[in-house]
Design an enzyme around this catalytic site. Structure first.
Site, PDB file in Angstrom:
ATOM      1  N   LYS A  96       0.821  -1.186   0.000  1.00 41.19           N
ATOM      2  CA  LYS A  96       0.000   0.000   0.000  1.00 41.19           C
ATOM      3  C   LYS A  96       0.865   1.248   0.000  1.00 41.19           C
ATOM      4  O   LYS A  96       0.435   2.309  -0.449  1.00 41.19           O
ATOM      5  CB  LYS A  96      -0.877   0.011   1.254  1.00 41.19           C
ATOM      6  CG  LYS A  96      -1.915  -1.065   1.308  1.00 41.19           C
ATOM      7  CD  LYS A  96      -2.680  -0.902   2.649  1.00 41.19           C
ATOM      8  CE  LYS A  96      -3.699  -1.977   2.827  1.00 41.19           C
ATOM      9  NZ  LYS A  96      -4.371  -1.853   4.145  1.00 41.19           N
ATOM     10  N   ASP A 165      14.619  -0.989   1.717  1.00 53.58           N
ATOM     11  CA  ASP A 165      15.656  -1.040   2.764  1.00 53.58           C
ATOM     12  C   ASP A 165      16.696  -2.116   2.495  1.00 53.58           C
ATOM     13  O   ASP A 165      17.711  -1.824   1.913  1.00 53.58           O
ATOM     14  CB  ASP A 165      15.098  -1.030   4.190  1.00 53.58           C
ATOM     15  CG  ASP A 165      13.988  -2.025   4.431  1.00 53.58           C
ATOM     16  OD1 ASP A 165      13.883  -3.000   3.680  1.00 53.58           O
ATOM     17  OD2 ASP A 165      13.245  -1.801   5.404  1.00 53.58           O
ATOM     18  N   LYS A 168      15.692  -6.912  -0.160  1.00 56.65           N
ATOM     19  CA  LYS A 168      15.209  -8.303  -0.272  1.00 56.65           C
ATOM     20  C   LYS A 168      13.841  -8.357  -0.939  1.00 56.65           C
ATOM     21  O   LYS A 168      13.597  -9.185  -1.814  1.00 56.65           O
ATOM     22  CB  LYS A 168      15.089  -8.938   1.131  1.00 56.65           C
ATOM     23  CG  LYS A 168      16.289  -9.744   1.543  1.00 56.65           C
ATOM     24  CD  LYS A 168      16.024 -10.547   2.823  1.00 56.65           C
ATOM     25  CE  LYS A 168      15.176  -9.798   3.824  1.00 56.65           C
ATOM     26  NZ  LYS A 168      15.113 -10.364   5.169  1.00 56.65           N
ATOM     27  N   THR A 169      12.961  -7.468  -0.498  1.00 54.82           N
ATOM     28  CA  THR A 169      11.606  -7.423  -1.056  1.00 54.82           C
ATOM     29  C   THR A 169      11.663  -7.130  -2.547  1.00 54.82           C
ATOM     30  O   THR A 169      11.006  -7.790  -3.347  1.00 54.82           O
ATOM     31  CB  THR A 169      10.786  -6.317  -0.356  1.00 54.82           C
ATOM     32  OG1 THR A 169      10.774  -6.596   1.036  1.00 54.82           O
ATOM     33  CG2 THR A 169       9.371  -6.264  -0.889  1.00 54.82           C
ATOM     34  N   VAL A 215      10.369   5.439   9.346  1.00 52.85           N
ATOM     35  CA  VAL A 215       9.622   6.655   9.053  1.00 52.85           C
ATOM     36  C   VAL A 215       8.183   6.315   8.683  1.00 52.85           C
ATOM     37  O   VAL A 215       7.885   5.193   8.261  1.00 52.85           O
ATOM     38  CB  VAL A 215      10.284   7.464   7.908  1.00 52.85           C
ATOM     39  CG1 VAL A 215      11.607   8.063   8.342  1.00 52.85           C
ATOM     40  CG2 VAL A 215      10.455   6.611   6.649  1.00 52.85           C
ATOM     41  N   ASP A 221       3.251   3.367   6.584  1.00 54.52           N
ATOM     42  CA  ASP A 221       2.483   3.109   7.801  1.00 54.52           C
ATOM     43  C   ASP A 221       3.300   2.492   8.924  1.00 54.52           C
ATOM     44  O   ASP A 221       4.400   1.972   8.717  1.00 54.52           O
ATOM     45  CB  ASP A 221       1.338   2.148   7.498  1.00 54.52           C
ATOM     46  CG  ASP A 221       1.840   0.714   7.308  1.00 54.52           C
ATOM     47  OD1 ASP A 221       2.776   0.514   6.505  1.00 54.52           O
ATOM     48  OD2 ASP A 221       1.315  -0.186   7.985  1.00 54.52           O
TER      49      ASP A 221
HETATM   50  N1  HPA Z   1       8.335   2.912   7.390  1.00 52.14           N
HETATM   51  C1  HPA Z   1       7.217   2.305   6.959  1.00 52.14           C
HETATM   52  N2  HPA Z   1       7.212   1.179   6.260  1.00 52.14           N
HETATM   53  C2  HPA Z   1       8.416   0.631   5.966  1.00 52.14           C
HETATM   54  C3  HPA Z   1       9.613   1.224   6.375  1.00 52.14           C
HETATM   55  C4  HPA Z   1       9.575   2.424   7.134  1.00 52.14           C
HETATM   56  O1  HPA Z   1      10.601   3.010   7.548  1.00 52.14           O
HETATM   57  N3  HPA Z   1      10.620   0.439   5.905  1.00 52.14           N
HETATM   58  C5  HPA Z   1      10.025  -0.578   5.245  1.00 52.14           C
HETATM   59  N4  HPA Z   1       8.707  -0.481   5.275  1.00 52.14           N
HETATM   60 MG    MG Z   2       3.849  -1.146   5.959  1.00 49.07          MG
END
Ligand code: HPA
Ligand code: MG
Length: 245
Positions: A96, A165, A168-169, A215, A221
């Site tokens: 999302k 980040d 991996k995803t 964040v 979220d």
């Molecule tokens: N905030 C929200 N969702 C996330 C973050 C983040 O820092 N990193 C990976 N998904």
């Molecule tokens: Mg999320």
């Protein structure tokens, strides 16, 4: 080259799947250029801006104000349009968290298209990924709506994410999308986190590189909260407790 070595300094390798049969699928963008927000960036005081009253006490600072996000998005739209020229693209929005960035980016590309002799035809598709609980990444990734991606065959695909980040995803997503045999895959992410051992995969277009912190806001979220906040913010400890599962 300064950009490139800076890029390598934090352990990045460009988006490519090592053992892919079509290794030229991922056209890398060596001119990658983005704002690196330093580790000691304190953000802006909350009282400088407006935000929903229901989140008062839940935030520490405004990390990236909404206006700055929009200005950066305008430039990313130009970079994408310059690179992809007048080819047709399928924008694949990663839900999302990516919905707001995707909507704003697509809108900026549309503005450029209206004002240019060369325009790129865009269609938009969606995939939903979920990997976070509280502020932690979970080992298994849920992928929803991934069955209907056969429309990507032979197409130029622009994946639009809010945040990358570990990579991996993104790596999992790229492997999956590759099975639908698109012509080209590019990735745009508003944020990239500087995390240790980040080596799997990085986007071609990055809005901001941020330190390894959690964040929220601008559709990002914490357990589904804070998506309705327009700035990107850092949560307070109270906020984390309040919405913890
Ligand atoms: N905030 C929200 N969702 C996330 C973050 C983040 O820092 N990193 C990976 N998904
Ligand atoms: Mg999320």
């Amino acid at each position: 080259d300064a950009v490139k070595s800076r890029y390598e300094m934090w352990g990045g390798t460009q988006c490519s799947l090592k053992n892919s049969e079509q290794s030229n699928l991922y056209v890398t963008n060596m001119n990658i250029c983005h704002q690196q927000i330093p580790d000691d960036w304190p953000g802006y005081r909350l009282d400088l801006f407006t935000y929903p009253k229901h989140y008062s006490g839940d935030l520490d600072c405004v990390y990236i104000p909404h206006g700055v996000i929009m200005d950066r998005t305008e430039r990313l739209a130009r970079d994408i349009k310059d690179d992809l020229g007048d080819q047709d693209i399928v924008v694949l929005c990663v839900l999302k968290g990516g919905h707001q960035f995707c909507a704003d980016l697509v809108e900026r590309i549309q503005v450029l298209n209206r004002n240019s002799k060369r325009s790129l035809l865009m269609t938009v598709d969606f995939i939903r990924l979920k990997s976070y609980l509280n502020d932690q990444s979970m080992p298994d990734l849920q992928m929803i709506g991934a069955e209907s991606l056969s429309v990507l065959a032979g197409k130029n695909v622009l994946i639009v994410e809010a945040i990358v980040d570990t990579g991996k995803t993104l790596h999992t997503l790229l492997s999956h999308i590759q099975t639908f045999k698109p012509k080209l895959i590019k990735v745009a992410s508003l944020l990239v986190k500087r995390v240790p051992n980040q080596s799997v995969c990085l986007p071609d277009y990055v809005g901001f590189e941020i330190p390894n912190l959690f964040v929220v806001g601008y559709a990002l979220d914490y357990n589904e909260y804070f998506r309705d906040l327009n700035h990107i913010c850092v949560m307070s400890e109270d906020g984390k407790q309040k919405y913890r599962l």
